[in-house]
Design a protein around this motif. Structure first.
Motif, PDB file in Angstrom:
ATOM      1  N   MET A   1       3.853   3.091  27.588  1.00 51.57           N
ATOM      2  CA  MET A   1       3.106   3.943  26.701  1.00 51.57           C
ATOM      3  C   MET A   1       2.834   3.175  25.414  1.00 51.57           C
ATOM      4  SD  MET A   1       5.334   7.470  27.205  1.00 51.57           S
ATOM      5  CE  MET A   1       4.236   8.481  26.260  1.00 51.57           C
ATOM      6  N   LEU A   2       1.594   3.149  25.020  1.00 50.96           N
ATOM      7  CA  LEU A   2       1.209   2.453  23.791  1.00 50.96           C
ATOM      8  C   LEU A   2       1.086   3.443  22.642  1.00 50.96           C
ATOM      9  CD1 LEU A   2      -1.621   0.099  25.088  1.00 50.96           C
ATOM     10  CD2 LEU A   2       0.710  -0.546  24.455  1.00 50.96           C
ATOM     11  N   PHE A   3       1.591   3.039  21.476  1.00 48.49           N
ATOM     12  CA  PHE A   3       1.486   3.857  20.276  1.00 48.49           C
ATOM     13  C   PHE A   3       1.131   2.979  19.087  1.00 48.49           C
ATOM     14  CE2 PHE A   3       4.299   6.328  22.928  1.00 48.49           C
ATOM     15  CZ  PHE A   3       3.858   7.627  22.732  1.00 48.49           C
ATOM     16  N   LEU A   4       0.191   3.457  18.287  1.00 50.33           N
ATOM     17  CA  LEU A   4      -0.086   2.871  16.981  1.00 50.33           C
ATOM     18  C   LEU A   4       0.758   3.647  15.985  1.00 50.33           C
ATOM     19  CD1 LEU A   4      -1.783   1.159  14.958  1.00 50.33           C
ATOM     20  CD2 LEU A   4      -3.369   3.085  14.894  1.00 50.33           C
ATOM     21  N   VAL A   5       1.515   2.938  15.170  1.00 56.18           N
ATOM     22  CA  VAL A   5       2.366   3.571  14.156  1.00 56.18           C
ATOM     23  C   VAL A   5       1.959   3.030  12.794  1.00 56.18           C
ATOM     24  CG1 VAL A   5       4.714   3.888  13.308  1.00 56.18           C
ATOM     25  CG2 VAL A   5       4.271   3.846  15.781  1.00 56.18           C
ATOM     26  N   ILE A   6       1.695   3.945  11.876  1.00 52.39           N
ATOM     27  CA  ILE A   6       1.343   3.586  10.505  1.00 52.39           C
ATOM     28  C   ILE A   6       2.429   4.136   9.602  1.00 52.39           C
ATOM     29  CG2 ILE A   6      -0.358   3.810   8.661  1.00 52.39           C
ATOM     30  CD1 ILE A   6      -2.448   4.346  10.903  1.00 52.39           C
ATOM     31  N   SER A   7       3.089   3.249   8.863  1.00 51.55           N
ATOM     32  CA  SER A   7       4.147   3.705   7.961  1.00 51.55           C
ATOM     33  C   SER A   7       3.588   3.923   6.566  1.00 51.55           C
ATOM     34  CB  SER A   7       5.299   2.702   7.914  1.00 51.55           C
ATOM     35  OG  SER A   7       4.971   1.586   7.125  1.00 51.55           O
ATOM     36  N   ASN A   8       4.074   4.986   5.955  1.00 54.48           N
ATOM     37  CA  ASN A   8       3.760   5.307   4.571  1.00 54.48           C
ATOM     38  C   ASN A   8       5.099   5.440   3.841  1.00 54.48           C
ATOM     39  OD1 ASN A   8       0.791   5.715   4.720  1.00 54.48           O
ATOM     40  ND2 ASN A   8       1.425   7.208   6.250  1.00 54.48           N
ATOM     41  N   PRO A   9       5.581   4.337   3.245  1.00 52.32           N
ATOM     42  CA  PRO A   9       6.902   4.347   2.614  1.00 52.32           C
ATOM     43  C   PRO A   9       6.995   5.346   1.460  1.00 52.32           C
ATOM     44  CG  PRO A   9       6.080   2.113   2.840  1.00 52.32           C
ATOM     45  CD  PRO A   9       4.945   3.031   3.165  1.00 52.32           C
ATOM     46  N   ARG A  10       8.225   5.754   1.198  1.00 53.97           N
ATOM     47  CA  ARG A  10       8.457   6.607   0.030  1.00 53.97           C
ATOM     48  C   ARG A  10       7.952   5.887  -1.210  1.00 53.97           C
ATOM     49  NH1 ARG A  10      14.729   8.105   0.516  1.00 53.97           N
ATOM     50  NH2 ARG A  10      14.726   6.204  -0.696  1.00 53.97           N
ATOM     51  N   VAL A  44      -2.223  -3.591   2.901  1.00 48.02           N
ATOM     52  CA  VAL A  44      -2.452  -3.932   1.499  1.00 48.02           C
ATOM     53  C   VAL A  44      -1.787  -2.840   0.654  1.00 48.02           C
ATOM     54  CG1 VAL A  44      -4.196  -4.196  -0.297  1.00 48.02           C
ATOM     55  CG2 VAL A  44      -4.602  -5.153   1.975  1.00 48.02           C
ATOM     56  N   GLY A  45      -1.021  -3.256  -0.324  1.00 48.31           N
ATOM     57  CA  GLY A  45      -0.307  -2.306  -1.173  1.00 48.31           C
ATOM     58  C   GLY A  45       1.098  -2.079  -0.666  1.00 48.31           C
ATOM     59  N   ARG A  46       1.222  -1.250   0.350  1.00 48.99           N
ATOM     60  CA  ARG A  46       2.528  -1.001   0.950  1.00 48.99           C
ATOM     61  C   ARG A  46       2.350  -0.371   2.311  1.00 48.99           C
ATOM     62  NH1 ARG A  46       6.037   3.041  -2.253  1.00 48.99           N
ATOM     63  NH2 ARG A  46       6.063   1.258  -3.623  1.00 48.99           N
ATOM     64  N   GLY A  47       3.337  -0.581   3.135  1.00 47.09           N
ATOM     65  CA  GLY A  47       3.324  -0.007   4.473  1.00 47.09           C
ATOM     66  C   GLY A  47       3.052  -1.050   5.544  1.00 47.09           C
ATOM     67  N   ILE A  48       3.233  -0.614   6.772  1.00 42.73           N
ATOM     68  CA  ILE A  48       3.084  -1.470   7.947  1.00 42.73           C
ATOM     69  C   ILE A  48       2.287  -0.715   9.000  1.00 42.73           C
ATOM     70  CG2 ILE A  48       4.365  -2.579   9.851  1.00 42.73           C
ATOM     71  CD1 ILE A  48       4.961  -3.993   7.275  1.00 42.73           C
ATOM     72  N   ILE A  49       1.539  -1.462   9.795  1.00 47.76           N
ATOM     73  CA  ILE A  49       0.899  -0.929  10.998  1.00 47.76           C
ATOM     74  C   ILE A  49       1.456  -1.722  12.167  1.00 47.76           C
ATOM     75  CG2 ILE A  49      -1.257  -0.718  12.277  1.00 47.76           C
ATOM     76  CD1 ILE A  49      -2.666  -0.376   9.584  1.00 47.76           C
ATOM     77  N   ALA A  50       1.891  -1.001  13.210  1.00 44.18           N
ATOM     78  CA  ALA A  50       2.456  -1.676  14.382  1.00 44.18           C
ATOM     79  C   ALA A  50       1.967  -0.987  15.651  1.00 44.18           C
ATOM     80  CB  ALA A  50       3.978  -1.650  14.332  1.00 44.18           C
ATOM     81  N   VAL A  51       1.860  -1.764  16.718  1.00 43.68           N
ATOM     82  CA  VAL A  51       1.554  -1.235  18.044  1.00 43.68           C
ATOM     83  C   VAL A  51       2.772  -1.480  18.913  1.00 43.68           C
ATOM     84  CG1 VAL A  51       0.086  -1.399  20.082  1.00 43.68           C
ATOM     85  CG2 VAL A  51      -0.920  -1.639  17.796  1.00 43.68           C
ATOM     86  N   PHE A  52       3.316  -0.384  19.460  1.00 47.47           N
ATOM     87  CA  PHE A  52       4.494  -0.457  20.312  1.00 47.47           C
ATOM     88  C   PHE A  52       4.124  -0.127  21.747  1.00 47.47           C
ATOM     89  CE2 PHE A  52       6.362   0.445  16.153  1.00 47.47           C
ATOM     90  CZ  PHE A  52       7.356  -0.509  16.104  1.00 47.47           C
ATOM     91  N   ASP A  53       4.744  -0.821  22.668  1.00 49.91           N
ATOM     92  CA  ASP A  53       4.624  -0.556  24.100  1.00 49.91           C
ATOM     93  C   ASP A  53       6.020  -0.150  24.572  1.00 49.91           C
ATOM     94  OD1 ASP A  53       4.028  -0.391  26.770  1.00 49.91           O
ATOM     95  OD2 ASP A  53       3.323  -2.454  26.954  1.00 49.91           O
ATOM     96  N   VAL A  54       6.227   1.164  24.710  1.00 52.16           N
ATOM     97  CA  VAL A  54       7.548   1.702  25.042  1.00 52.16           C
ATOM     98  C   VAL A  54       7.473   2.506  26.336  1.00 52.16           C
ATOM     99  CG1 VAL A  54       8.367   1.761  22.651  1.00 52.16           C
ATOM    100  CG2 VAL A  54       7.131   3.724  23.579  1.00 52.16           C
ATOM    101  N   PRO A  72      12.710   3.846   4.251  1.00 53.80           N
ATOM    102  CA  PRO A  72      12.378   5.260   4.426  1.00 53.80           C
ATOM    103  C   PRO A  72      10.874   5.474   4.294  1.00 53.80           C
ATOM    104  CG  PRO A  72      14.269   5.018   2.974  1.00 53.80           C
ATOM    105  CD  PRO A  72      13.702   3.635   3.201  1.00 53.80           C
ATOM    106  N   ALA A  73      10.306   6.150   5.289  1.00 51.29           N
ATOM    107  CA  ALA A  73       8.852   6.302   5.321  1.00 51.29           C
ATOM    108  C   ALA A  73       8.463   7.510   6.163  1.00 51.29           C
ATOM    109  CB  ALA A  73       8.214   5.051   5.912  1.00 51.29           C
ATOM    110  N   GLN A  74       7.241   7.920   5.986  1.00 47.76           N
ATOM    111  CA  GLN A  74       6.599   8.882   6.889  1.00 47.76           C
ATOM    112  C   GLN A  74       5.830   8.033   7.894  1.00 47.76           C
ATOM    113  OE1 GLN A  74       3.648  11.464   5.108  1.00 47.76           O
ATOM    114  NE2 GLN A  74       2.512  11.446   7.015  1.00 47.76           N
ATOM    115  N   PHE A  75       5.831   8.445   9.155  1.00 51.83           N
ATOM    116  CA  PHE A  75       5.130   7.689  10.184  1.00 51.83           C
ATOM    117  C   PHE A  75       4.029   8.541  10.804  1.00 51.83           C
ATOM    118  CE2 PHE A  75       9.487   6.032  10.133  1.00 51.83           C
ATOM    119  CZ  PHE A  75       9.221   4.704   9.860  1.00 51.83           C
ATOM    120  N   ASP A  76       2.835   7.990  10.816  1.00 51.13           N
ATOM    121  CA  ASP A  76       1.741   8.590  11.579  1.00 51.13           C
ATOM    122  C   ASP A  76       1.707   7.850  12.906  1.00 51.13           C
ATOM    123  OD1 ASP A  76       0.969  10.305   9.472  1.00 51.13           O
ATOM    124  OD2 ASP A  76      -0.189   8.686   8.566  1.00 51.13           O
ATOM    125  N   THR A  77       1.773   8.585  14.005  1.00 44.99           N
ATOM    126  CA  THR A  77       1.787   7.953  15.324  1.00 44.99           C
ATOM    127  C   THR A  77       0.589   8.422  16.124  1.00 44.99           C
ATOM    128  OG1 THR A  77       3.208   9.674  16.254  1.00 44.99           O
ATOM    129  CG2 THR A  77       4.294   7.741  15.370  1.00 44.99           C
TER     130      THR A  77
END
Length: 95
Positions: A1-10, A44-54, A72-77
């Motif tokens: 299963m592929l997921f795009l995860v976007i982190s939005n740090p505190r 740019v600024g802060r946060g990470i974007i990752a693609v996971f294959d789980v 610590p972050a909020q994650f949009d998946t």
């Protein structure tokens, strides 16, 4: 299963989190080395974007909890489909 995860740090001060954030890259490298993390980019600024294959949602849940312990972050998946599967689905719609 592929997921795009976007982190939005505190909204902590970046300098207060610098030492902790530096541990993120060796941690994510372990998932990259085994193919679980296919792509990872700093935003740019802060946060990470990752693609996971789980294999399942439980695995993604565990990874995101580990990640949140580091930064610590909020994650949009977003669930994704492989481009080959998308092309097959599109071809099936035209049949």
């Amino acid at each position: 299963m592929l997921f795009l995860v976007i982190s939005n740090p505190r909204p902590d001060r970046p300098s207060d989190m610098a030492a902790t954030r530096q541990t993120f890259w060796p941690w994510i490298a372990k998932y990259q080395n085994v193919g679980v993390c296919r792509h990872v980019y700093a935003r740019v600024g802060r946060g990470i974007i990752a693609v996971f294959d789980v294999p399942d949602n439980d695995t993604l849940h565990r990874i995101l909890n580990e990640w949140a312990d580091i930064v610590p972050a909020q994650f949009d998946t977003y669930p994704l489909i492989d481009s080959d599967a998308a092309l097959k689905a599109l071809a099936a719609q035209r049949s």
